[in-house]
Design an enzyme around this catalytic site. Structure first.
Site, short mmCIF file in Angstrom:
data_model
loop_
_atom_site.label_atom_id
_atom_site.label_comp_id
_atom_site.label_asym_id
_atom_site.label_seq_id
_atom_site.Cartn_x
_atom_site.Cartn_y
_atom_site.Cartn_z
N ALA A 1 0.84 -1.20 0.00
CA ALA A 1 0.00 0.00 0.00
C ALA A 1 0.87 1.25 0.00
CB ALA A 1 -0.94 0.00 1.20
N ALA B 1 2.30 4.41 -2.83
CA ALA B 1 1.63 5.56 -3.44
C ALA B 1 0.39 5.14 -4.24
CB ALA B 1 2.61 6.31 -4.33
N ILE B 2 0.54 4.14 -5.11
CA ILE B 2 -0.61 3.68 -5.91
C ILE B 2 -1.54 2.81 -5.06
CG2 ILE B 2 -1.27 2.09 -7.77
CD1 ILE B 2 -0.58 4.81 -8.83
N GLY B 3 -0.97 1.87 -4.33
CA GLY B 3 -1.80 0.95 -3.54
C GLY B 3 -2.65 1.65 -2.51
N LYS C 1 1.46 1.93 -22.93
CA LYS C 1 2.18 2.50 -21.78
C LYS C 1 3.66 2.15 -21.83
CE LYS C 1 2.20 3.37 -16.89
NZ LYS C 1 1.72 3.05 -15.55
N SER D 1 9.73 6.67 -12.26
CA SER D 1 9.82 5.81 -11.07
C SER D 1 11.18 5.14 -10.97
CB SER D 1 8.71 4.75 -11.10
OG SER D 1 8.81 3.95 -12.27
N GLU E 1 13.43 -1.41 -11.63
CA GLU E 1 12.41 -2.27 -12.23
C GLU E 1 12.54 -2.25 -13.76
OE1 GLU E 1 7.60 -2.90 -11.52
OE2 GLU E 1 8.39 -0.90 -11.90
#
Length: 333
Positions: A8, A10-12, A204, A273, A285
């Site tokens: 959980a 930033a996005i979560g 994307k 990111s 990533e």
């Protein structure tokens, strides 16, 4: 409907807060100061669409939550193989796993008719470690078109975008996708169910595959990369090769390179990111964003000289970042 958000960040936390606002029984899995702040003050969302606070239960122990209908993965894809202890206590026979990730997902060839059906992409699922932890039949794909950041523990700043496109690997419009979409919409987000989510994945990826590694290698923002003539041409070359790989797999996204560049320019002086991870000493990533596409190029005999060159130098950068992170983790005698 019971939903657990694993990772959980930033996005979560943003998704969890929206689902909580919709009345969904949602639980957040977080850690550290962020978890403490959520437990104390809830998730505070600061957004140009209106600020709000949500107070979903939060924990660092998924066993406290138990089985749910959906697990929303807010983890980086390079953490999936080791996510078993976080995910397994949450699943029952029909639990769906919604993976909100950048790049090529581990389930890409699951349920995709053709010569590569069932092919395992080694660069993102080495030895089948991700598949063993997250069986593809549980997977619902998710392409995120929202930008958020953790401003401080428990506080998420929503910058732009509210779309979370989802879809089944086999292209069906399933009941489980429709139900989750309705919950997201009730929470104020856009969540279209796509019959061909792979199209969104490549659209994307066109931006991520170019801007993420270049930004990490140069420490430049997206706008700086666009405004520099040579790096702009480099981006165009990488995007063109990416579209060639997509076409070799039967996917032809209906979006131009110039349109993707215009979108990056609108983002302004935004750090990708990957650059943010580099600055924080985290692993990069890039396996799912870049290495996987080079592997798919080899699989389909597609020429990608620019992607291959950037992948080589970015791989060294990632090795150096991991080495530095390992040294930092060793306590001083």
């Amino acid at each position: 409907m019971r939903v657990a958000v694993v990772g959980a960040g930033a996005i979560g936390a943003y998704v969890g807060a929206a689902l909580d606002r919709a009345g969904v029984d949602v639980h957040l899995v977080a850690r550290g100061a962020h978890l403490e702040a959520i437990r104390r003050d809830g998730v505070r969302v600061l957004s140009p669409r209106g600020d709000f606070t949500a107070r979903p239960p939060a924990t660092d122990d998924p066993a406290e939550i138990g089985p749910v209908d959906y697990v929303f993965l807010g983890l980086k894809a390079n953490a999936y193989a080791a996510s078993g202890p976080l995910v397994h206590p949450l699943v029952k026979d029909d639990t769906a796993v919604i993976a909100a990730q950048n790049g090529i997902p581990w389930w890409y060839f699951h349920g995709l008719p053709g010569p590569f059906e069932g092919y395992r992409i080694e660069s993102i699922d080495p030895g089948g470690a991700v598949t063993a932890t997250l069986p593809p039949e549980r997977a619902i794909g998710c392409v995120v078109y929202a930008a958020t950041e953790i401003e401080s523990p428990g506080v998420v700043r929503h910058l732009e975008g509210t779309r979370f496109s989802i879809g089944e690997p086999n292209g069906t419009i399933s009941g489980r996708c429709s139900a989750f979409s309705e919950a997201m919409v009730a929470g104020g987000l856009k969540c279209p169910v796509e019959a061909d989510l792979r199209n969104d994945i490549w659209i994307k990826l066109m931006g991520n595959i170019a801007f993420n590694p270049i930004s990490a290698l140069t420490r430049a923002t997206m706008l700086e990369i666009c405004n520099h003539r040579e790096t702009r041409e480099l981006v165009i070359s990488m995007m063109r090769e990416t579209l060639d790989v997509a076409a070799s797999l039967g996917c032809r996204p209906e979006i131009s390179i110039e349109r993707r560049l215009a979108g990056a320019e609108r983002a302004g002086d935004h750090k990708t990111s990957t650059l943010q991870d580099l600055e924080k000493g985290k692993p990069l990533e890039l396996d799912v964003i870049l290495s996987a596409v080079v592997e798919l190029a080899d699989l389909t005999s597609t020429r990608v000289p620019t992607l291959r060159a950037i992948n080589a130098v970015a791989d060294i950068l990632n090795e150096k970042a991991l080495e530095a992170a390992g040294k930092a983790a060793v306590p001083t005698p």
